[in-house]
Motif scaffolding. Structure first.
Motif, PDB file in Angstrom:
ATOM      1  N   ARG A   5      18.648  -1.157  -5.316  1.00 52.17           N
ATOM      2  CA  ARG A   5      20.209  -0.805  -5.213  1.00 52.17           C
ATOM      3  C   ARG A   5      20.603  -0.863  -3.773  1.00 52.17           C
ATOM      4  N   LYS A   6      21.979  -0.726  -3.371  1.00 53.81           N
ATOM      5  CA  LYS A   6      22.499  -0.814  -2.485  1.00 53.81           C
ATOM      6  C   LYS A   6      22.049   0.321  -1.455  1.00 53.81           C
ATOM      7  N   CYS A   7      22.024  -0.152  -0.122  1.00 52.48           N
ATOM      8  CA  CYS A   7      21.738   1.133   0.784  1.00 52.48           C
ATOM      9  C   CYS A   7      22.875   2.341   1.021  1.00 52.48           C
ATOM     10  N   LYS A   8      22.326   3.384   1.436  1.00 63.39           N
ATOM     11  CA  LYS A   8      23.531   4.407   1.753  1.00 63.39           C
ATOM     12  C   LYS A   8      23.663   4.534   3.418  1.00 63.39           C
ATOM     13  N   TYR A   9      24.801   4.901   3.746  1.00 60.28           N
ATOM     14  CA  TYR A   9      24.892   5.098   5.029  1.00 60.28           C
ATOM     15  C   TYR A   9      23.790   6.022   5.797  1.00 60.28           C
ATOM     16  N   GLU A  10      23.368   7.048   5.119  1.00 56.00           N
ATOM     17  CA  GLU A  10      22.376   7.772   5.867  1.00 56.00           C
ATOM     18  C   GLU A  10      21.066   7.177   5.875  1.00 56.00           C
ATOM     19  N   GLU A  11      20.862   6.102   5.230  1.00 58.60           N
ATOM     20  CA  GLU A  11      19.494   5.388   5.146  1.00 58.60           C
ATOM     21  C   GLU A  11      19.757   4.086   6.320  1.00 58.60           C
ATOM     22  N   LEU A  12      20.325   3.975   7.100  1.00 59.16           N
ATOM     23  CA  LEU A  12      20.623   2.971   7.801  1.00 59.16           C
ATOM     24  C   LEU A  12      19.346   3.063   9.179  1.00 59.16           C
ATOM     25  N   ASP A  13      19.037   4.230   9.333  1.00 56.17           N
ATOM     26  CA  ASP A  13      17.850   4.394  10.567  1.00 56.17           C
ATOM     27  C   ASP A  13      16.797   3.955   9.623  1.00 56.17           C
ATOM     28  N   ASP A  14      16.500   3.789   8.517  1.00 57.84           N
ATOM     29  CA  ASP A  14      15.391   3.336   7.678  1.00 57.84           C
ATOM     30  C   ASP A  14      15.256   1.747   7.938  1.00 57.84           C
ATOM     31  N   VAL A  15      16.707   1.466   7.436  1.00 58.78           N
ATOM     32  CA  VAL A  15      16.840  -0.205   7.726  1.00 58.78           C
ATOM     33  C   VAL A  15      16.391  -0.657   9.108  1.00 58.78           C
ATOM     34  N   ILE A  16      16.870   0.158  10.015  1.00 61.58           N
ATOM     35  CA  ILE A  16      16.663  -0.544  11.705  1.00 61.58           C
ATOM     36  C   ILE A  16      15.233  -0.234  11.911  1.00 61.58           C
ATOM     37  N   GLU A  17      14.569   0.635  11.174  1.00 63.91           N
ATOM     38  CA  GLU A  17      13.027   0.877  11.511  1.00 63.91           C
ATOM     39  C   GLU A  17      12.540  -0.170  10.989  1.00 63.91           C
ATOM     40  N   LEU A  18      12.695  -0.701   9.730  1.00 65.91           N
ATOM     41  CA  LEU A  18      12.077  -1.817   8.979  1.00 65.91           C
ATOM     42  C   LEU A  18      12.310  -2.944   9.847  1.00 65.91           C
ATOM     43  N   SER A  19      13.666  -3.188  10.114  1.00 66.76           N
ATOM     44  CA  SER A  19      13.860  -4.468  10.897  1.00 66.76           C
ATOM     45  C   SER A  19      13.411  -4.845  12.284  1.00 66.76           C
ATOM     46  N   SER A  20      13.481  -3.541  12.976  1.00 68.15           N
ATOM     47  CA  SER A  20      12.515  -3.674  14.066  1.00 68.15           C
ATOM     48  C   SER A  20      10.851  -4.140  13.947  1.00 68.15           C
TER      49      SER A  20
END
Length: 397
Positions: A5-20
């Motif tokens: 599914r599409k990510c939610k705004y409150e999940e952006l920290d998880d996105v940045i953690e995985l990306s870094s």
């Protein structure tokens, strides 16, 4: 089973953690703030296992120039998975979702920067462009005596982005594959870092080129050297040479058709050839309808069988009729009627068709390599209707 599914705004920290973690950069507060300012949850497909993000892929709505025409493009970026969830086919599922969304939103092509060309070729993407990387010592600098026109230095991108964009858009006419940039792209992508900005004006006061660069540790690193004619190129080089008391060498990139080694009196400077971005046609029918074929003055018809195992709507036989002005009508032939015409059609994969129509490979090369098959006369006749232009890509996402 996980959920896509599409990510939610409150999940952006998880996105940045995985990306870094995946792309190995230090997530300090400044970097996090910069990344967060660009992230839009509606652009990020995530694979979730019990509501935990384990894999992701971003889909950026962009535009690309091919033969001076704007094509809607889906930029695939930020593809990443936690190591314990790799090699399970999750990325394949995310790419499938992204392609379906692209088709639904009429994005006719897709581009990406691959970690592995072989990996993305499995899913229909093919090399779009290559570039030359130059490292030129001071002893190889060209001798330029004449001074024509003037340079103006700009301190802030706010003061000149529209001017730079005007020059850049004229430059895009030379190549296939360059992005159509907007204000946000200049501020958030081109100028992620601070650069020196110099714009060249000819003797009549018209802007004809610009240089974006940094000088550090006695080396000039040129981010972009954009010029509209040879005179502007020469004067940009004069500007580089004027830094000779500060630098020992300059490093820059250029298109594969750049003639610098022929222009310089001593061509034995360091040159590297690098493969860069990849592209695939998302929707064969829509892309060919929009594609500006050569205006031959005569109506033409071609039957082309495309193999695309990853996007079933592209897999099959297409009847392509090109009018005297180079405008195409195309429709996919029904499965029942295919067996009567498929043996006399041109055959190619979606990768080869993408490479051909982007301009990266010629029909002659594809035919010689066995990447395109069928009636030889028809193949070469089809190739004649495809305009010739070098591919080049300057950005990154």
């Amino acid at each position: 089973m996980g959920e896509i599914r599409k990510c939610k705004y409150e999940e952006l920290d998880d996105v940045i953690e995985l990306s870094s973690f995946a792309f190995q950069y230090e997530a300090n507060p400044d970097i996090i703030a910069n990344i967060r300012s660009r992230l839009k949850p509606e652009h990020i497909w995530g694979y979730f296992d019990e509501d935990k993000l384990v894999s992701m892929a971003s889909l950026l709505p962009l535009e690309v120039m091919i033969h001076n025409q704007v094509f809607s493009m889906g930029g695939v970026a930020g593809v990443a998975s936690w190591p314990e969830h790799r090699r399970k086919g999750i990325v394949k599922q995310l790419l499938k979702k992204a392609l379906s969304e692209m088709k639904e939103k009429e994005m006719t092509v897709s581009m990406l920067a691959p970690f592995s060309f072989a990996f993305y070729r499995k899913y229909g993407w093919e090399t779009l462009s290559e570039y030359k990387k130059y490292t030129i010592s001071k002893s190889h600098f060209p001798k330029i005596k004449s001074e024509i026109g003037t340079f103006i230095r700009y301190r802030k991108i706010q003061d000149c982005w529209q001017l730079l964009n005007e020059i850049y858009e004229q430059y895009t006419a030379k190549y296939n594959g360059l992005l159509k940039r907007d204000e946000n792209w200049w501020f958030q992508r081109v100028f992620q870092e601070q650069y020196n900005i110099q714009v060249y004006y000819n003797e009549l006061g018209s802007p004809e080129g610009y240089l974006l660069f940094k000088v550090k540790d006695r080396q000039m690193n040129v981010k972009e050297m954009v010029f509209l004619n040879e005179k502007a190129r020469t004067q940009l080089w004069r500007l580089i040479i004027q830094h000779d008391s500060m630098i020992e060498k300059v490093q820059l990139t250029a298109p594969v058709d750049d003639p610098l080694s022929f222009v310089l009196s001593d061509p034995t400077f360091e040159q590297e050839m690098n493969s860069y971005f990849m592209m695939r046609i998302v929707d064969v029918e829509q892309f060919i309808r929009e594609y500006p074929f050569y205006a031959s003055g005569v109506k033409q018809q071609f039957m082309i069988t495309v193999k695309d195992e990853f996007a079933e709507w592209n897999d099959g036989l297409f009847d392509i009729q090109i009018d005297e002005n180079g405008k195409a009508r195309v429709h996919k032939v029904s499965f029942c009627a295919q067996h009567e015409m498929v043996d006399t059609s041109i055959h190619c994969s979606i990768q080869s068709l993408s490479s051909l129509l982007s301009g990266f490979q010629s029909v002659e090369t594809l035919y010689q390599l066995g990447k395109m098959d069928g009636p030889e006369e028809q193949i070469h006749h089809f190739g004649f209707l495809i305009p010739k232009k070098t591919t080049y890509f300057m950005d990154f996402f």
